[in-house]
Structure formats: structure tokens, C-alpha cells
Motif scaffolding. Structure first.
Motif, PDB file in Angstrom:
ATOM      1  N   PRO A 178       0.821  -1.212   0.000  1.00  0.00           N
ATOM      2  CA  PRO A 178       0.000   0.000   0.000  1.00  0.00           C
ATOM      3  C   PRO A 178       0.858   1.266   0.000  1.00  0.00           C
ATOM      4  O   PRO A 178       1.964   1.285   0.523  1.00  0.00           O
ATOM      5  CB  PRO A 178      -0.799  -0.108   1.304  1.00  0.00           C
ATOM      6  CG  PRO A 178       0.045  -0.950   2.194  1.00  0.00           C
ATOM      7  CD  PRO A 178       0.768  -1.899   1.281  1.00  0.00           C
ATOM      8  N   ILE A 179       0.320   2.295  -0.585  1.00  0.00           N
ATOM      9  CA  ILE A 179       0.919   3.627  -0.536  1.00  0.00           C
ATOM     10  C   ILE A 179      -0.069   4.495   0.245  1.00  0.00           C
ATOM     11  O   ILE A 179      -1.265   4.492  -0.026  1.00  0.00           O
ATOM     12  CB  ILE A 179       1.111   4.214  -1.952  1.00  0.00           C
ATOM     13  CG1 ILE A 179       2.016   3.326  -2.792  1.00  0.00           C
ATOM     14  CG2 ILE A 179       1.643   5.649  -1.878  1.00  0.00           C
ATOM     15  CD1 ILE A 179       3.462   3.296  -2.348  1.00  0.00           C
ATOM     16  N   PHE A 180       0.460   5.206   1.218  1.00  0.00           N
ATOM     17  CA  PHE A 180      -0.389   6.070   2.028  1.00  0.00           C
ATOM     18  C   PHE A 180      -0.180   7.516   1.618  1.00  0.00           C
ATOM     19  O   PHE A 180       0.916   7.919   1.249  1.00  0.00           O
ATOM     20  CB  PHE A 180      -0.031   5.922   3.516  1.00  0.00           C
ATOM     21  CG  PHE A 180      -0.186   4.531   4.028  1.00  0.00           C
ATOM     22  CD1 PHE A 180      -1.423   4.039   4.373  1.00  0.00           C
ATOM     23  CD2 PHE A 180       0.913   3.693   4.148  1.00  0.00           C
ATOM     24  CE1 PHE A 180      -1.576   2.742   4.835  1.00  0.00           C
ATOM     25  CE2 PHE A 180       0.783   2.394   4.611  1.00  0.00           C
ATOM     26  CZ  PHE A 180      -0.466   1.922   4.954  1.00  0.00           C
ATOM     27  N   LYS A 181      -1.258   8.279   1.697  1.00  0.00           N
ATOM     28  CA  LYS A 181      -1.169   9.713   1.427  1.00  0.00           C
ATOM     29  C   LYS A 181      -1.833  10.461   2.573  1.00  0.00           C
ATOM     30  O   LYS A 181      -2.956  10.158   2.970  1.00  0.00           O
ATOM     31  CB  LYS A 181      -1.849  10.080   0.114  1.00  0.00           C
ATOM     32  CG  LYS A 181      -1.712  11.555  -0.202  1.00  0.00           C
ATOM     33  CD  LYS A 181      -2.262  11.921  -1.540  1.00  0.00           C
ATOM     34  CE  LYS A 181      -2.008  13.404  -1.805  1.00  0.00           C
ATOM     35  NZ  LYS A 181      -2.501  13.820  -3.085  1.00  0.00           N
ATOM     36  N   CYS A 182      -1.105  11.425   3.080  1.00  0.00           N
ATOM     37  CA  CYS A 182      -1.628  12.252   4.162  1.00  0.00           C
ATOM     38  C   CYS A 182      -2.468  13.373   3.544  1.00  0.00           C
ATOM     39  O   CYS A 182      -1.986  14.120   2.702  1.00  0.00           O
ATOM     40  CB  CYS A 182      -0.479  12.833   4.990  1.00  0.00           C
ATOM     41  SG  CYS A 182      -1.056  13.910   6.321  1.00  0.00           S
ATOM     42  N   ARG A 183      -3.710  13.467   3.984  1.00  0.00           N
ATOM     43  CA  ARG A 183      -4.585  14.525   3.473  1.00  0.00           C
ATOM     44  C   ARG A 183      -4.260  15.872   4.110  1.00  0.00           C
ATOM     45  O   ARG A 183      -4.659  16.901   3.612  1.00  0.00           O
ATOM     46  CB  ARG A 183      -6.043  14.165   3.745  1.00  0.00           C
ATOM     47  CG  ARG A 183      -6.519  12.981   2.958  1.00  0.00           C
ATOM     48  CD  ARG A 183      -8.006  12.746   3.231  1.00  0.00           C
ATOM     49  NE  ARG A 183      -8.458  11.530   2.591  1.00  0.00           N
ATOM     50  CZ  ARG A 183      -9.048  10.535   3.221  1.00  0.00           C
ATOM     51  NH1 ARG A 183      -9.279  10.601   4.510  1.00  0.00           N
ATOM     52  NH2 ARG A 183      -9.428   9.465   2.569  1.00  0.00           N
ATOM     53  N   GLU A 212       3.287  11.449   0.636  1.00  0.00           N
ATOM     54  CA  GLU A 212       3.018  10.017   0.520  1.00  0.00           C
ATOM     55  C   GLU A 212       4.094   9.257   1.270  1.00  0.00           C
ATOM     56  O   GLU A 212       5.237   9.714   1.364  1.00  0.00           O
ATOM     57  CB  GLU A 212       2.994   9.590  -0.952  1.00  0.00           C
ATOM     58  CG  GLU A 212       1.784  10.108  -1.687  1.00  0.00           C
ATOM     59  CD  GLU A 212       1.651   9.508  -3.086  1.00  0.00           C
ATOM     60  OE1 GLU A 212       0.574   9.646  -3.652  1.00  0.00           O
ATOM     61  OE2 GLU A 212       2.622   8.908  -3.595  1.00  0.00           O
ATOM     62  N   PHE A 213       3.727   8.104   1.777  1.00  0.00           N
ATOM     63  CA  PHE A 213       4.692   7.269   2.482  1.00  0.00           C
ATOM     64  C   PHE A 213       4.316   5.808   2.324  1.00  0.00           C
ATOM     65  O   PHE A 213       3.202   5.467   1.925  1.00  0.00           O
ATOM     66  CB  PHE A 213       4.815   7.661   3.954  1.00  0.00           C
ATOM     67  CG  PHE A 213       3.517   7.757   4.702  1.00  0.00           C
ATOM     68  CD1 PHE A 213       2.751   8.915   4.659  1.00  0.00           C
ATOM     69  CD2 PHE A 213       3.061   6.689   5.455  1.00  0.00           C
ATOM     70  CE1 PHE A 213       1.554   9.012   5.345  1.00  0.00           C
ATOM     71  CE2 PHE A 213       1.867   6.773   6.158  1.00  0.00           C
ATOM     72  CZ  PHE A 213       1.115   7.939   6.097  1.00  0.00           C
ATOM     73  N   LYS A 214       5.289   4.953   2.621  1.00  0.00           N
ATOM     74  CA  LYS A 214       5.100   3.509   2.466  1.00  0.00           C
ATOM     75  C   LYS A 214       4.897   2.860   3.832  1.00  0.00           C
ATOM     76  O   LYS A 214       5.117   3.480   4.874  1.00  0.00           O
ATOM     77  CB  LYS A 214       6.325   2.897   1.786  1.00  0.00           C
ATOM     78  CG  LYS A 214       6.520   3.370   0.378  1.00  0.00           C
ATOM     79  CD  LYS A 214       7.728   2.699  -0.222  1.00  0.00           C
ATOM     80  CE  LYS A 214       7.876   3.160  -1.666  1.00  0.00           C
ATOM     81  NZ  LYS A 214       9.028   2.543  -2.303  1.00  0.00           N
ATOM     82  N   LYS A 247      -0.486   7.057  11.906  1.00  0.00           N
ATOM     83  CA  LYS A 247      -0.466   8.494  11.632  1.00  0.00           C
ATOM     84  C   LYS A 247       0.677   8.812  10.678  1.00  0.00           C
ATOM     85  O   LYS A 247       1.647   8.057  10.552  1.00  0.00           O
ATOM     86  CB  LYS A 247      -0.344   9.293  12.922  1.00  0.00           C
ATOM     87  CG  LYS A 247       0.874   8.981  13.732  1.00  0.00           C
ATOM     88  CD  LYS A 247       0.831   9.712  15.046  1.00  0.00           C
ATOM     89  CE  LYS A 247       2.052   9.324  15.882  1.00  0.00           C
ATOM     90  NZ  LYS A 247       2.043   9.904  17.189  1.00  0.00           N
ATOM     91  N   CYS A 248       0.544   9.933  10.014  1.00  0.00           N
ATOM     92  CA  CYS A 248       1.543  10.380   9.053  1.00  0.00           C
ATOM     93  C   CYS A 248       2.897  10.544   9.759  1.00  0.00           C
ATOM     94  O   CYS A 248       2.967  11.217  10.792  1.00  0.00           O
ATOM     95  CB  CYS A 248       1.099  11.705   8.433  1.00  0.00           C
ATOM     96  SG  CYS A 248       2.351  12.449   7.357  1.00  0.00           S
ATOM     97  N   PRO A 249       3.967   9.944   9.215  1.00  0.00           N
ATOM     98  CA  PRO A 249       5.277  10.084   9.853  1.00  0.00           C
ATOM     99  C   PRO A 249       5.860  11.491   9.710  1.00  0.00           C
ATOM    100  O   PRO A 249       6.835  11.822  10.382  1.00  0.00           O
ATOM    101  CB  PRO A 249       6.139   9.051   9.124  1.00  0.00           C
ATOM    102  CG  PRO A 249       5.487   8.866   7.806  1.00  0.00           C
ATOM    103  CD  PRO A 249       4.014   9.086   8.030  1.00  0.00           C
ATOM    104  N   TYR A 250       5.269  12.335   8.876  1.00  0.00           N
ATOM    105  CA  TYR A 250       5.783  13.691   8.657  1.00  0.00           C
ATOM    106  C   TYR A 250       5.100  14.727   9.543  1.00  0.00           C
ATOM    107  O   TYR A 250       5.748  15.573  10.142  1.00  0.00           O
ATOM    108  CB  TYR A 250       5.632  14.082   7.181  1.00  0.00           C
ATOM    109  CG  TYR A 250       6.394  13.152   6.272  1.00  0.00           C
ATOM    110  CD1 TYR A 250       7.774  13.239   6.153  1.00  0.00           C
ATOM    111  CD2 TYR A 250       5.737  12.161   5.559  1.00  0.00           C
ATOM    112  CE1 TYR A 250       8.481  12.368   5.341  1.00  0.00           C
ATOM    113  CE2 TYR A 250       6.427  11.281   4.740  1.00  0.00           C
ATOM    114  CZ  TYR A 250       7.809  11.399   4.633  1.00  0.00           C
ATOM    115  OH  TYR A 250       8.502  10.528   3.843  1.00  0.00           O
ATOM    116  N   ALA A 284      -5.233   5.140   2.275  1.00  0.00           N
ATOM    117  CA  ALA A 284      -4.388   4.067   1.738  1.00  0.00           C
ATOM    118  C   ALA A 284      -4.785   3.802   0.297  1.00  0.00           C
ATOM    119  O   ALA A 284      -5.959   3.629  -0.013  1.00  0.00           O
ATOM    120  CB  ALA A 284      -4.547   2.809   2.573  1.00  0.00           C
ATOM    121  N   LYS A 285      -3.788   3.795  -0.571  1.00  0.00           N
ATOM    122  CA  LYS A 285      -4.012   3.462  -1.979  1.00  0.00           C
ATOM    123  C   LYS A 285      -3.471   2.059  -2.220  1.00  0.00           C
ATOM    124  O   LYS A 285      -2.575   1.610  -1.510  1.00  0.00           O
ATOM    125  CB  LYS A 285      -3.271   4.440  -2.882  1.00  0.00           C
ATOM    126  CG  LYS A 285      -3.675   5.872  -2.724  1.00  0.00           C
ATOM    127  CD  LYS A 285      -2.814   6.725  -3.619  1.00  0.00           C
ATOM    128  CE  LYS A 285      -3.128   8.202  -3.468  1.00  0.00           C
ATOM    129  NZ  LYS A 285      -2.234   9.031  -4.275  1.00  0.00           N
TER     130      LYS A 285
END
Length: 144
Positions: free
Chosen positions: A66-71, A76-78, A111-114, A122-123
Motif C-alpha cells: 500500500p501507498i499512504f497519502k496524508c490529506r 506520501e509514504f510507504k 499516523k503520518c510520519p511527517y 491508503a491506496k
């Protein structure tokens, strides 16, 4: 349990859409499908026997990370970027942790690591047939 229904859907898709002998089908599964791949292959091998289109088909399985994207921050993160968070959830709940049963719960536990936001999506959580190879007058044709 879901393995048989997925195998049935793959065989039905092939028999509904192809009239030539299917030699190979590549199925893409999300990493968090938590399916037993051996049971899925056994189910496919059993169900494929019922139709001439699929009886000789080989099932190849690919696992998509999966690829995650923070709204919130748009980054994006893995999964490897949130592996520590995931391990904490696993250790808290054990083998049947919530994300195992309902991957849609990612935002509640990760949660977003950034920026630390739980507003993530999740994509790559779809199950789909990536390609099909069919026999055509002795030749093999690949369809994607």
C-alpha cells in the motif's frame, strides 16, 4: 474463508470474458488482504476444473504494497515508514489485531510520519486481475 469466494470470482470473470483457453492469470492482492495464498491457489485449482476455458490455467499472485497519502500535509509514504507504529498495534492486540480484520482502519491506528495527522488514505487496496494469457491457435496472447 474469503479465499474461495475470490477464487470463484476470478474463475467466473475468466469464463464470462474469455472463450479461448486461459493459460495464466495474474491476480494482484493488497498486502493487507491477509489471505492464505495456499488456500486461494487450492480453491482456484479446484474451481478451474469445471470449465474448459480455465481448466489448464495457472494462477500467479502478486502482492501490492500500500501507498499512504496524508490529506493534511499531502506527503506520501510507504508501509516501511510506519512499520514501528504497525508493530505497536500488533503487540497491543496480538495476531488478530484490528488492521488484520479491517484494513480500512489504518487512519485510526496509524499516523503520518511527517506531520502526525491521522487523516491518511491508503491506496493500492484493490484486488484485481492484472493480466491474462490465452491460447490462440497455438500462440499465446497476453491481455492486461
Amino acid at each position: 474463508m474469503h479465499e474461495w469466494s475470490i477464487a470463484y470470482s476470478v474463475v467466473k470473470t475468466l469464463t464470462d470474458n474469455f472463450d479461448k483457453k486461459v493459460l495464466k492469470v495474474t491476480l494482484v492482492l493488497p498486502q493487507f488482504s491477509f489471505l492464505d495464498l495456499e488456500i486461494l491457489k487450492e480453491a482456484f485449482d479446484e474451481l478451474k476444473k469445471e470449465n474448459k476455458v480455465t481448466q489448464d490455467a495457472e494462477l500467479k499472485i502478486k502482492i501490492a504494497e500500500p501507498i499512504f497519502k496524508c490529506r493534511n500535509c499531502g506527503k506520501e509514504f510507504k508501509l516501511s515508514d510506519v512499520e514501528k507504529q504497525l508493530n505497536e498495534v500488533r503487540s497491543q492486540y496480538g495476531e488478530e489485531y484490528p488492521l488484520h480484520l479491517m484494513p480500512e482502519l489504518f487512519p485510526a491506528f496509524l499516523k503520518c510520519p511527517y506531520c502526525g495527522s491521522h487523516d491518511i488514505e491508503a491506496k493500492g487496496q484493490e484486488i484485481y486481475i492484472e493480466s491474462v494469457e490465452v491460447e490462440e491457435s497455438g500462440a499465446v496472447t497476453r491481455t492486461s
